[in-house]
Scaffold this active site. Structure first.
Site, short mmCIF file in Angstrom:
data_model
loop_
_atom_site.label_atom_id
_atom_site.label_comp_id
_atom_site.label_asym_id
_atom_site.label_seq_id
_atom_site.Cartn_x
_atom_site.Cartn_y
_atom_site.Cartn_z
N LYS A 267 6.04 -4.19 -3.96
CA LYS A 267 7.48 -3.96 -3.86
C LYS A 267 8.00 -4.07 -2.43
O LYS A 267 9.05 -4.64 -2.20
CB LYS A 267 7.81 -2.60 -4.46
CG LYS A 267 9.29 -2.29 -4.54
CD LYS A 267 9.94 -3.09 -5.64
CE LYS A 267 11.43 -2.87 -5.70
NZ LYS A 267 12.07 -4.03 -6.39
N GLU B 9 8.08 -15.00 -10.86
CA GLU B 9 7.30 -13.86 -10.39
C GLU B 9 6.79 -12.97 -11.50
O GLU B 9 5.76 -12.33 -11.35
CB GLU B 9 8.07 -13.04 -9.34
CG GLU B 9 9.31 -12.36 -9.84
CD GLU B 9 10.07 -11.65 -8.74
OE1 GLU B 9 9.47 -11.27 -7.74
OE2 GLU B 9 11.28 -11.48 -8.90
N GLU C 298 17.87 -17.38 -7.85
CA GLU C 298 17.41 -16.05 -8.23
C GLU C 298 16.82 -16.05 -9.64
O GLU C 298 15.79 -15.43 -9.90
CB GLU C 298 18.59 -15.06 -8.10
CG GLU C 298 18.33 -13.64 -8.55
CD GLU C 298 17.20 -12.93 -7.82
OE1 GLU C 298 16.66 -13.46 -6.84
OE2 GLU C 298 16.83 -11.84 -8.29
N LYS D 96 12.99 -15.00 -10.58
CA LYS D 96 12.66 -13.96 -11.57
C LYS D 96 11.63 -14.47 -12.56
O LYS D 96 10.68 -13.78 -12.90
CB LYS D 96 13.89 -13.48 -12.35
CG LYS D 96 14.89 -12.61 -11.64
CD LYS D 96 14.43 -11.22 -11.33
CE LYS D 96 13.74 -11.16 -10.01
NZ LYS D 96 14.47 -10.98 -8.82
N ASN E 255 -1.68 2.30 5.49
CA ASN E 255 -0.78 1.24 5.03
C ASN E 255 -0.36 0.46 6.27
O ASN E 255 0.23 1.04 7.17
CB ASN E 255 0.42 1.90 4.33
CG ASN E 255 1.61 0.96 4.15
OD1 ASN E 255 2.74 1.42 4.11
ND2 ASN E 255 1.39 -0.31 4.05
N GLY E 256 -0.70 -0.83 6.31
CA GLY E 256 -0.32 -1.62 7.49
C GLY E 256 -1.47 -2.52 7.91
O GLY E 256 -2.42 -2.74 7.16
N CYS F 154 0.83 -1.20 0.00
CA CYS F 154 0.00 0.00 0.00
C CYS F 154 0.87 1.25 0.00
O CYS F 154 1.91 1.31 0.67
CB CYS F 154 -0.94 0.10 1.19
SG CYS F 154 -2.04 -1.30 1.36
N HIS G 160 19.36 -36.47 -6.95
CA HIS G 160 18.66 -36.89 -5.73
C HIS G 160 17.15 -36.64 -5.85
O HIS G 160 16.46 -36.57 -4.85
CB HIS G 160 19.24 -36.16 -4.52
CG HIS G 160 20.69 -36.46 -4.32
ND1 HIS G 160 21.16 -37.68 -3.88
CD2 HIS G 160 21.79 -35.70 -4.58
CE1 HIS G 160 22.48 -37.66 -3.84
NE2 HIS G 160 22.89 -36.46 -4.27
N ARG H 219 3.99 -0.20 -4.76
CA ARG H 219 3.76 -0.72 -3.41
C ARG H 219 2.49 -1.58 -3.31
O ARG H 219 2.26 -2.23 -2.30
CB ARG H 219 3.65 0.45 -2.42
CG ARG H 219 4.88 1.31 -2.35
CD ARG H 219 4.68 2.43 -1.36
NE ARG H 219 4.52 1.90 -0.02
CZ ARG H 219 5.53 1.63 0.81
NH1 ARG H 219 6.76 1.86 0.42
NH2 ARG H 219 5.30 1.15 2.00
N TRP I 238 -2.56 -2.88 -1.55
CA TRP I 238 -2.23 -4.30 -1.67
C TRP I 238 -3.02 -4.95 -0.54
O TRP I 238 -2.72 -4.75 0.63
CB TRP I 238 -0.73 -4.52 -1.48
CG TRP I 238 -0.28 -5.92 -1.73
CD1 TRP I 238 0.10 -6.44 -2.94
CD2 TRP I 238 -0.15 -6.98 -0.78
NE1 TRP I 238 0.44 -7.77 -2.78
CE2 TRP I 238 0.31 -8.12 -1.48
CE3 TRP I 238 -0.38 -7.10 0.58
CZ2 TRP I 238 0.54 -9.35 -0.87
CZ3 TRP I 238 -0.14 -8.32 1.21
CH2 TRP I 238 0.31 -9.43 0.48
C1 F6R Z 1 11.93 -10.51 -5.87
C2 F6R Z 1 11.68 -9.49 -4.89
C3 F6R Z 1 11.36 -9.91 -3.50
C4 F6R Z 1 12.18 -9.07 -2.51
C5 F6R Z 1 11.76 -9.40 -1.07
C6 F6R Z 1 12.60 -8.66 -0.07
O1 F6R Z 1 12.23 -9.97 -7.12
O2 F6R Z 1 11.73 -8.33 -5.18
O3 F6R Z 1 11.58 -11.26 -3.32
O4 F6R Z 1 13.52 -9.35 -2.71
O5 F6R Z 1 10.42 -9.07 -0.90
O6 F6R Z 1 12.47 -7.30 -0.21
P1 F6R Z 1 13.51 -6.30 0.43
O7 F6R Z 1 14.81 -6.53 -0.24
O8 F6R Z 1 12.96 -4.94 0.14
O9 F6R Z 1 13.58 -6.62 1.88
#
Ligand code: F6R
Length: 615
Positions: free
Chosen positions: A610, A495, A488, A492, A101-102, A2, A511, A27, A75
């Site tokens: 985010k 997501e 990673e 990517k 937000n929260g 949010c 395994h 957000r 969100w």
């Molecule tokens: C993946 C992604 C998330 C963040 C995770 C941690 O692309 O962006 O997995 O890495 O939510 O976020 P931060 O780094 O802001 O603590």
């Protein structure tokens, strides 16, 4: 999770708040809303969907402007994303409006109590409970809005950044924060409130960041009064001058923020070590480490806590710290660590890695470790973020704003900072020789140019993406420093393209996961020359003999893997410990192109946000 924004001043509030919401949309983007005060009344409009949907709706609904407004992009936590649950929320009388937000954790108990006093609720949200609680305090105690907000917040359990306006007091916005960020932009006779500075950076670069447990009454023509929510103590607000500029938060000609951020990596990595590393002179200066060198270098153990991509950077750091500084490292998901009664002592150092610096689980993990006496070090990107303030010391990544929801430059800059830390500690402890130290610095100095070279493979990677875009599953394999890169790469792809993908250490294939291999399965293997190369080649052969499709990330000039693989993507030669900074780039581009080809919303993938400020 949010975004909230508000404006009070002499401009039309509508365009300021709307644009602010667009900037904060990273957000959360499942619904949006706005309320404006037009000298007579509050005009509210909200809708399920994105800020663009709100804009279309507003053009029909809101005929008036006014120079006070607040808005929200959501969100969902409590209640589905629909029109009714969208913010802002009115109180029962219609006089108060809130954006939040929260999460108010005890909202159910508060709601029951308010219901006994006749309050009615239209949404499923905790936020509607909070605004009615504030109204109830006003009615019961006959106090002004600021005081009512304070009394109400002292009855809540949870996290919040809120902005509240009262139709009867159209010259003020009351804001408060606990666990969710809130910045106040201070202009000439005008004020902005927002979850971060991006909504107001084009108007002012003076900002007050509220600390956790603070609230502020922002009054037209009268300034900002900050106080502690708990004990009412007045606080002298610190007005900070921001270094952010508008260009950094716009797309700058790229189709998506994610692509822009992938391409920013050569400069972002340079910005991370600029001013910290003098490669030719063998100097690494990091104030957060220098000031606490004994405490950190003598740690019995380093605990790394993080989530998602930042956790993957932590895994790379585990290899680097153990290799260079010879300190035992454990990497923990912050969300698990905080709830499992971990054994922590005063001799431990906890390193929290977080792009946003707001991730709730990471924050909670730090608090827990600090309570048990550990020294907390933060590696954050967002300056002034909650984690950077909660930790005892830290180092910023200086990657610049990352707006695409999928992390890219945050990952490579986190690895850069963590490498510098490990080098510094290794040198101090004498676990690496001066020659090794110097060699690492010089190699690190070459990385931005090498990343630039990897980016030149973009069209080739796009062509590979076109071949595999309809895959239902993908495997990513790597070993050593590149095992976390495999994780990673898979994250990517998942997501942003919604294709199921898994990352594995290549040797673990036999395994279990090898059973998945058939001619439909693309397997992306990181097979750089210095990293257990022969072993990885054997793993590739095992996959090939089961008809898997191999896309290999190899060192320039590699012939052996080229003969086995269906496709190769070359990266320049580098030290193995620095290779994740190169091998990650093609995986980012591959996911990006697949997602674009599938028509997915790359910058705002479904169900994500985010910064994850809820558990
Ligand atoms: C993946 C992604 C998330 C963040 C995770 C941690 O692309 O962006 O997995 O890495 O939510 O976020 P931060 O780094 O802001 O603590």
């Amino acid at each position: 999770m949010c975004g909230i924004v508000g404006y009070i001043g002499h401009r039309d509030a509508y365009p300021v708040v709307l644009k602010g919401l667009q900037r904060l949309e990273y957000r959360g983007y499942d619904s949006a809303g706005i309320v404006l005060y037009d000298d007579k009344d509050l005009k509210l409009s909200k809708t399920k969907g994105k800020v663009a949907d709100l804009k279309a709706k507003l053009e029909q609904e809101i005929s008036t402007n006014g120079n006070l407004g607040i808005g929200h992009t959501r969100w969902a936590t409590h209640g589905q994303p629909n029109d009714v649950n969208s913010h802002p929320h009115y109180s029962n009388s219609g006089d108060l409006v809130i954006v939040h937000n929260g999460i108010i954790e005890n909202y159910d108990a508060l709601k029951k109590e308010l219901k006994t006093r006749g309050y009615k609720f239209h949404s499923d949200t905790d936020t509607e409970v909070l605004v009615n609680l504030i109204e109830d305090v006003q009615v019961q105690e006959g106090v002004k809005l600021g005081k009512a907000v304070q009394i109400a917040l002292n009855q809540t359990v949870g996290a919040y950044a809120i902005a509240v306006v009262d139709k009867k007091k159209p010259n003020e916005i009351v804001v408060a924060r606990l666990g969710s960020p809130l910045a106040i932009g201070v202009g000439e006779d005008e004020y902005f409130v927002a979850s971060d500075a991006s909504p107001f950076i084009e108007f002012t670069n003076n900002a007050i960041y509220l600390e956790d447990g603070e609230m502020a009454v922002v009054r037209r023509g009268k300034g900002v009064k900050v106080r502690k929510i708990k004990d009412d103590a007045l606080v002298d607000p610190y007005v900070q001058e921001l270094q952010l500029n508008l260009e950094q938060i716009e797309k700058g000609g790229y189709e998506h923020f994610m692509l822009k951020e992938i391409y920013e990596q050569p400069n972002a990595i340079k910005d991370t070590y600029r001013g910290r590393m003098l490669a030719n002179k063998g100097i690494v200066k990091m104030a957060g480490i220098d000031d606490n060198i004994d405490r950190i270098a003598n740690a019995k153990r380093i605990l790394i806590v993080a989530c998602g991509t930042s956790w993957h950077a932590g895994l790379v750091a585990e290899y680097i710290f153990e290799d260079l500084a010879r300190i035992p490292v454990e990497v923990e998901y912050a969300s698990e660590f905080r709830y499992r009664n971990p054994i922590i002592s005063e001799n431990d150092v906890i390193i929290a890695i977080s792009q946003s610096g707001e991730t709730a689980d990471t924050m909670a993990a730090i608090k827990l470790a600090k309570e048990k006496g550990a020294f907390a070090f933060g590696v954050c990107n967002v300056v002034g973020s909650s984690i950077s303030r909660e930790t005892d010391a830290g180092a910023y990544t200086h990657a610049g704003p990352e707006i695409g929801v999928a992390s890219t430059k945050a990952f490579t800059t986190q690895i850069t900072v963590l490498t510098l830390m490990a080098l510094k500690l290794g040198k101090y402890k004498g676990t690496i020789s001066n020659t090794t130290f110097m060699y690492h610095l010089q190699e690190l100095n070459t990385i931005p140019d090498k990343v630039e070279m990897v980016l030149q493979n973009n069209e080739h990677i796009k062509a590979i993406a076109d071949i595999y875009k309809n895959a239902r599953n993908c495997l990513y394999l790597g070993r050593g420093f590149n095992f976390p890169v495999a994780l990673e790469g898979a994250l990517k792809l998942k997501e942003i393209s919604y294709i199921h993908a898994e990352g594995y250490p290549a040797a673990e294939m036999k395994h279990g996961p090898i059973a998945l291999i058939d001619e439909q399965m693309p397997v992306i293997v990181i097979a750089t020359r210095k990293g257990h190369y022969e072993k990885v080649v054997s793993n590739i052969q095992e996959i090939k003999s089961r008809k898997g499709q191999i896309i290999a990330v190899v060192t320039e000039g590699d012939e052996e893997v080229r003969d086995l693989a269906d496709h190769v993507i070359e990266v320049p030669e580098s030290m193995e410990s620095l290779s994740p900074l190169l091998t990650t780039i093609p995986l980012q581009l591959l996911s990006y192109h697949i997602a674009v080809m599938l028509g997915k919303n790359v910058d705002q993938p479904r169900n994500l946000a985010k910064s994850v400020t809820v558990e």
